[in-house]
Design a protein around this motif. Structure first.
Motif: not given
Length: 246
Positions: A217-219, A239-246
């Motif tokens: 999903r996106g990045a 294995l999850a690579l996620l982005v912190l929510p803003r």
């Protein structure tokens, strides 16, 4: 004047009158009827065939019945009655039933309105991470604190290790576990769980008889790898690579 003289004059007058009548009759017989051309008698058609004489089949000086023109209705003939034809004045509702004039121009539609229809507002997709920013940590035989809440643990699983690492705005989370459930059922669980968050599944490369599936999903991405065990169950890693929510 003697009687003989009167008789001679009367005879001369009768003779002259008889001659005049004969001349009139001859002129009438030799003059063609109206609408015909040429002398009385046979005439040649354009194809060279003689046409029938207008005197055949009837008395002298009169055309036959077959050559008589067909009468056409005149001013004195009575017309054949037929169904009445309605007019605009027959009904007061006629004007109301007439369509609007074709000369009326509909209101113009702007190009932006025609090219860009109004769309319903999009619903924001929830994030896999919730709550405060987690701390980097590692745990044995359990799920580490701060592990993404949107990533569930498969049913009847026994967790071996789990960890989470936060660096800048990126989060790396992993988990290793076993379950008596077959690998296809484990992947089906994660298909349904991650579809709720808008992740799309795709097959990923794997080795040693394992099966891997990557959800994107996106990045952000989540990779689940399952390996069959001897008892019919499976072991799996996340294995999850996620982005912190803003």
């Amino acid at each position: 004047m003697t009687a003989n003289t009167r008789r001679l004059r009367l005879a001369a007058a009768v003779g002259a009158l008889a001659l005049l009548v004969a001349v009139v009759i001859v002129i009438a017989l030799t003059t063609p009827a109206p609408g015909t051309s040429g002398a009385v008698g046979s005439s040649s058609s354009p194809s060279g065939q003689p046409s029938a004489s207008p005197l055949a089949g009837g008395p002298a000086g009169l055309p036959s019945s077959s050559a008589r023109p067909t009468p056409t209705p005149g001013a004195g003939d009575e017309p054949i009655p037929g169904p009445p034809v309605p007019t605009a004045s027959d009904s007061p509702d006629t004007a109301a039933a007439q369509p609007e004039s074709a000369t009326e121009i509909p209101p113009a539609v702007s190009d932006s309105a025609a090219a860009s229809p109004t769309l319903p507002p999009s619903v924001p997709v929830p994030a896999l991470l919730s709550g405060p920013v987690p701390d980097s940590a590692t745990a044995q035989n359990k799920v580490v604190d701060g592990f993404p809440s949107g990533i569930p643990v498969a049913a009847r699983s026994t967790v071996s290790t789990s960890d989470i690492t936060v660096e800048n705005e990126r989060v790396r989370a992993s988990l290793t576990a076993t379950t008596p459930t077959a690998g296809t059922e484990v992947l089906a669980e994660y298909d349904a769980a991650l579809a709720t968050y808008g992740f799309n599944p795709a097959e990923a490369p794997a080795v040693g008889g394992s099966t891997a599936r990557e959800y994107n999903r996106g990045a952000e991405s989540v990779t689940v790898t399952v390996t069959p065990t001897g008892s019919g169950g499976s072991g799996y890693t996340i294995l999850a690579l996620l982005v912190l929510p803003r």
